[in-house]
Design a protein around this motif. Structure first.
Motif, PDB file in Angstrom:
ATOM      1  N   GLY A  14       1.375  13.780   0.534  1.00  0.00           N
ATOM      2  CA  GLY A  14       0.360  14.027   1.552  1.00  0.00           C
ATOM      3  C   GLY A  14       0.924  13.790   2.947  1.00  0.00           C
ATOM      4  O   GLY A  14       1.962  14.347   3.317  1.00  0.00           O
ATOM      5  N   ASP A  45      -4.104   6.952   4.449  1.00  0.00           N
ATOM      6  CA  ASP A  45      -4.815   5.883   3.740  1.00  0.00           C
ATOM      7  C   ASP A  45      -6.184   6.393   3.286  1.00  0.00           C
ATOM      8  O   ASP A  45      -7.108   6.554   4.102  1.00  0.00           O
ATOM      9  N   ILE A  46      -6.288   6.663   1.989  1.00  0.00           N
ATOM     10  CA  ILE A  46      -7.500   7.296   1.436  1.00  0.00           C
ATOM     11  C   ILE A  46      -8.737   6.414   1.655  1.00  0.00           C
ATOM     12  O   ILE A  46      -9.840   6.917   1.886  1.00  0.00           O
ATOM     13  N   LEU A  67      -7.887  15.808  -4.323  1.00  0.00           N
ATOM     14  CA  LEU A  67      -8.914  14.920  -3.752  1.00  0.00           C
ATOM     15  C   LEU A  67     -10.057  15.731  -3.141  1.00  0.00           C
ATOM     16  O   LEU A  67     -10.947  15.181  -2.488  1.00  0.00           O
ATOM     17  N   PHE A  97       8.342   7.923  -2.875  1.00  0.00           N
ATOM     18  CA  PHE A  97       7.217   8.855  -2.771  1.00  0.00           C
ATOM     19  C   PHE A  97       7.010   9.318  -1.318  1.00  0.00           C
ATOM     20  O   PHE A  97       6.923   8.485  -0.401  1.00  0.00           O
ATOM     21  N   GLY A 119       1.021   8.727   1.606  1.00  0.00           N
ATOM     22  CA  GLY A 119      -0.054   9.562   2.134  1.00  0.00           C
ATOM     23  C   GLY A 119      -0.870   8.884   3.209  1.00  0.00           C
ATOM     24  O   GLY A 119      -0.600   7.741   3.585  1.00  0.00           O
ATOM     25  N   PRO A 136      -0.696  16.444  -2.494  1.00  0.00           N
ATOM     26  CA  PRO A 136      -1.705  16.432  -3.560  1.00  0.00           C
ATOM     27  C   PRO A 136      -3.152  16.484  -3.070  1.00  0.00           C
ATOM     28  O   PRO A 136      -4.078  16.224  -3.843  1.00  0.00           O
ATOM     29  N   LYS A 171       0.848  -1.207   0.000  1.00  0.00           N
ATOM     30  CA  LYS A 171       0.000   0.000   0.000  1.00  0.00           C
ATOM     31  C   LYS A 171       0.879   1.251   0.000  1.00  0.00           C
ATOM     32  O   LYS A 171       0.449   2.328   0.451  1.00  0.00           O
TER      33      LYS A 171
END
Ligand code: COA
Length: 257
Positions: free
Chosen positions: A111, A67-68, A138, A108, A65, A134, A24
């Motif tokens: 976020g 966890d969306i 969103l 990377f 980032g 970023p 992830k």
């Protein structure tokens, strides 16, 4: 303590914490944030640990980032609570830790990933690292301190552009902005961080903690930075490390802190 999402490796005076969800891209879910809090708190309380390095597992990401999948259906109050809890447990917690924290940014850092790297006391990046906030792509904004720490580190104009454009910058550009201190290959990243950490570990940890508090006071509107420095400077005269440091200098030997 055993963890599901992170690895903790204490070696001599340096504890390396690795976020370990490579599939992830090391995205920060609630559980990982809680585990990171405990690992940072333990390392900070460990008298043998003098420097903490935070990094991500795998070759692709430091942290991609928050966890969306965890917050996609949150409402207004849940959103605010997510940011408040995260800042308390991890981001402000790390920034105010008295043990130095170095972020080894190995890919990377987006976020919450860049926000975690920025909460660390300073950053070193590998040449494949890509950084950005970023969130506006969103429909949300950075909530883990990004709108505050990015302008502190790179200035208002650059922070505005990076956040508004939801873009990413590479490692060399991040270095030219002052966001990271060094750029090296992936293989050299942890060795360099450990070399810097060993240099730090030779110095007085009580004095380093006082320096962190004083520097952080500059960025805290509730505090007077110069006054904090005066008090911390004075307090250091009452420490064993001050006695040892000055005595060792006068005796022409290395101090033993
Ligand atoms: N939250 C949850 N899962 C994430 C994630 C995040 N922030 N970032 C990556 N992942 C997951 C992906 O969903 C994918 O999972 P899957 O294999 O179960 O589908 C896995 O990590 C690999 O990511 P993927 O997108 O396939 O890799 P990529 O190389 O194509 O793209 C990124 C890499 C970093 C550009 C892309 O993953 C991305 O844009 N991530 C989100 C970044 C972001 O907006 N962060 C801010 C969050 S507030």
């Amino acid at each position: 303590m055993s963890y599901q999402n992170i690895l903790v490796d204490p070696q001599d005076a340096i504890t390396t914490i690795t976020i370990n969800r490579p599939k992830k891209l090391n995205a920060l879910n609630k559980e990982t944030i809680a585990e990171l809090h405990d690992a940072f708190a333990d390392a900070n309380d460990d008298a043998d640990c003098r420097v903490i390095i935070i990094t991500g597992s795998g070759e692709k990401a430091f942290v991609a980032g928050a966890d969306i999948s965890e917050f996609a259906d949150f409402d207004v109050s849940e959103g605010a609570e997510l940011a408040r809890k995260g800042q308390e447990l991890l981001f402000s917690f790390v920034a105010n830790l008295e043990t130095p924290v170095i972020a080894a940014v190995n890919g990377f850092a987006l976020g919450g990933g860049l926000e975690l790297a920025m909460a660390a006391h300073f950053r070193v990046a590998s040449d494949n690292a890509k950084m950005g906030l970023p969130e506006v792509s969103l429909g949300v904004i950075p909530g883990y301190g990004g709108t505050q720490r990015l302008p502190q580190l790179v200035g208002k104009g650059k922070a505005m552009e990076l956040i508004m454009s939801a873009g990413m910058i590479g490692a060399e550009e991040a270095k030219s902005w002052g966001l990271v201190n060094y750029v090296v290959t992936q293989e050299e990243l942890l060795p360099l961080c450990k070399k810097i950490a060993s240099k730090i570990a030779r110095n007085s940890s009580t004095a380093i903690a006082a320096a962190i508090r004083s520097i952080n006071a500059n960025f805290d509107k509730r505090k007077d930075g110069f006054e904090t420095e005066i008090n911390e400077f004075g307090m250091s005269f009452g420490t064993e490390d001050f006695e040892e440091g000055t005595t060792a200098f006068l005796e022409k030997r290395k101090p033993e802190f």
